[in-house]
Design a protein around this motif. Structure first.
Motif, mmCIF file in Angstrom:
data_model
loop_
_atom_site.group_PDB
_atom_site.id
_atom_site.type_symbol
_atom_site.label_atom_id
_atom_site.label_comp_id
_atom_site.label_asym_id
_atom_site.label_seq_id
_atom_site.Cartn_x
_atom_site.Cartn_y
_atom_site.Cartn_z
ATOM 1 N N GLY A 1 -1.558 1.800 6.499
ATOM 2 C CA GLY A 1 -2.759 1.662 7.316
ATOM 3 C C GLY A 1 -3.629 0.495 6.916
ATOM 4 N N ARG A 2 -3.002 -0.579 6.462
ATOM 5 C CA ARG A 2 -3.777 -1.730 6.016
ATOM 6 C C ARG A 2 -3.054 -3.026 6.335
ATOM 7 N N VAL A 3 -3.829 -4.100 6.381
ATOM 8 C CA VAL A 3 -3.291 -5.449 6.507
ATOM 9 C C VAL A 3 -3.898 -6.289 5.388
ATOM 10 N N TYR A 4 -3.232 -7.364 5.055
ATOM 11 C CA TYR A 4 -3.707 -8.273 4.011
ATOM 12 C C TYR A 4 -4.082 -9.601 4.658
ATOM 13 N N MET B 1 -6.507 -16.227 -2.190
ATOM 14 C CA MET B 1 -6.149 -14.873 -2.579
ATOM 15 C C MET B 1 -6.289 -13.930 -1.387
ATOM 16 N N LYS B 2 -5.340 -13.007 -1.249
ATOM 17 C CA LYS B 2 -5.341 -12.074 -0.128
ATOM 18 C C LYS B 2 -5.920 -10.737 -0.553
ATOM 19 N N GLN B 3 -6.648 -10.127 0.380
ATOM 20 C CA GLN B 3 -7.270 -8.834 0.145
ATOM 21 C C GLN B 3 -6.853 -7.861 1.241
ATOM 22 N N ALA B 4 -6.883 -6.589 0.894
ATOM 23 C CA ALA B 4 -6.479 -5.548 1.835
ATOM 24 C C ALA B 4 -7.631 -5.181 2.749
ATOM 25 N N ILE C 1 3.722 -11.642 9.147
ATOM 26 C CA ILE C 1 4.388 -10.350 9.339
ATOM 27 C C ILE C 1 4.425 -9.568 8.029
ATOM 28 N N GLY C 2 4.612 -10.257 6.920
ATOM 29 C CA GLY C 2 4.646 -9.578 5.629
ATOM 30 C C GLY C 2 3.320 -9.008 5.201
ATOM 31 N N ASP C 3 2.232 -9.427 5.850
ATOM 32 C CA ASP C 3 0.906 -8.906 5.510
ATOM 33 C C ASP C 3 0.582 -7.603 6.218
ATOM 34 N N VAL C 4 1.438 -7.155 7.129
ATOM 35 C CA VAL C 4 1.198 -5.932 7.889
ATOM 36 C C VAL C 4 1.891 -4.768 7.194
ATOM 37 N N HIS C 5 1.115 -3.762 6.811
ATOM 38 C CA HIS C 5 1.651 -2.564 6.157
ATOM 39 C C HIS C 5 1.209 -1.362 6.986
#
Length: 410
Positions: A251-254, A263-266, A243-247
């Motif tokens: 208009g982006r997710v990680y 490592m997380k990317q957008a 849930i914290g990866d949803v922005h």
């Protein structure tokens, strides 16, 4: 009488290899997967190699893939009764011949009405998997076995020389100082390496995409497939999203990208995908479940409530494929997005590479070549286009300048 160094062996094509042993998951982060032999005991050389693999920065998914290839290799060695540290090039050759002639149990289908292996789906134009081991599978198995013996040769635990021939006749391809804007130099295939074609991107036609979304029966599935089609995320990346990866405002997710050590990317996502996601999360809240920021986004619809797995998601897609008569897989949606980005004149090739998170731009440039269906449509238009009428003959006359040169000016 001089005897042969290697006694003759029966044809590998008819060799019976018992499916003994198995791969198990452990809770040890230094060895997430283990290979067990027929007696249920870990195979020590394999465990040591997999532990080395993890120490070099490889993920648990890579460890699992290598474990299954080595399990197949040790099953073959048990069938031919050759110890792993006494293997010669002959065993590697026979292993390849056995794979080329054997049935792949992963191709077994127990449902009725399943299309024949290798046939082409009329809606997507994509062939079904062939019966047996694909050339890419055989080459991957050779690479895994080669890495396994390279490790033990360097450690002094195995044979003096690796029994697997090098990947190419010029040795391993050096890519450290390669210019990413230039194509790689072609090398001759190494011994036992299978010929692999250059497949075109598996893009899904727009009509099939529309039917796929129409056949989805809940907001969760609509949100999932909208995210797949607009973000280009892989299946493991999407299912691992929290849930914290949803922005939504940005208009982006990680997502946790493949091969980057966690490592997380957008990734961009479409407004439509966020709208479906909001409807799905609203339904979850009405059912009394509000995931915390560290919890997964995707959950099962039936109790007991648990995170959605890849197997369950693939079952959803299989049901939809049966309903619409297609053979779309999750990774086809990633191919479709990349093709749409490359075809958009407002986006550059580097923009598409950034969205798809390709390491090399040569991977993205593979989508620039014309697709087979487009070429066939253009050629058909060429044949059916009405030909212009022939120009009427107006006769011929002398050029006045030529007449002046011959007879002089008046």
């Amino acid at each position: 009488m001089v005897q042969d160094a290697c006694p003759p062996r029966n044809s590998p094509a008819g060799l019976l290899v018992p499916r003994v042993g198995r791969v198990i998951e452990t809770r040890d982060t230094s060895l997430p997967w283990q290979v067990l032999d027929g007696t249920g005991l870990p195979i020590a050389p394999v465990s040591e190699f997999l532990r080395e693999l993890v120490a070099c920065g490889n993920t648990a998914a890579s460890c699992r893939s290598y474990a299954y290839d080595l399990l197949r290799w040790f099953r073959f060695l048990a069938a031919v009764e050759v110890p792993w540290n006494r293997v010669q090039r002959t065993e590697v050759r026979d292993f390849v011949l056995w794979l080329r002639a054997s049935h792949n149990p992963a191709r077994d289908r127990h449902r009725e009405g399943v299309p024949a292996p290798g046939s082409v789906n009329p809606r997507t134009g994509k062939p079904y998997l062939r019966d047996g081991y694909a050339p890419a599978t055989i080459n991957h198995a050779l690479s895994v076995i080669s890495a396994f013996y390279d490790h033990h040769v360097q450690a002094g635990h195995g044979p003096v020389v690796s029994p697997v021939p090098p990947q190419s006749r010029h040795g391993r391809r050096i890519e450290a100082h390669h210019n990413p804007l230039e194509p790689f130099r072609l090398h001759h295939r190494g011994a036992y390496r299978q010929k692999q074609g250059d497949p075109e991107p598996r893009t899904v036609p727009d009509s099939v995409i529309e039917d796929l979304f129409t056949a989805l029966g809940c907001n969760r599935d609509r949100a999932l497939f909208s995210m797949f089609l607009s973000s280009g995320a892989r299946a493991a990346e999407m299912l691992g999203m929290t849930i914290g990866d949803v922005h939504s405002g940005e208009g982006r997710v990680y997502v946790q990208s493949k091969g980057l050590g966690g490592m997380k990317q957008a990734c961009p996502a479409s407004p439509e995908a966020f709208s479906w996601l909001a409807l799905y999360l609203g339904e979850l809240a009405q059912e009394g479940h509000r995931p915390e920021p560290h919890e997964p986004v995707w959950w099962t619809r039936r109790g007991p409530l648990r995170p959605l797995t890849y197997t369950a998601l693939r079952a959803v897609l299989n049901r939809v494929n049966t309903r619409i008569g297609a053979n779309v897989c999750l990774h086809d949606l990633r191919h479709t997005l990349c093709q749409r980005l490359v075809d958009d004149p407002g986006l550059s090739l580097v923009d598409a590479q950034q969205v798809m998170r390709h390491r090399r731009i040569t991977t993205t440039s593979g989508y620039l070549r014309p697709r087979t269906d487009e070429v066939i449509a253009k050629v058909h238009e060429h044949y059916t286009r009405p030909k212009p009428p022939p120009r009427p003959l107006t006769g011929w006359t002398y050029d006045p300048n030529d007449l002046a040169d011959v007879f002089g000016s008046a």
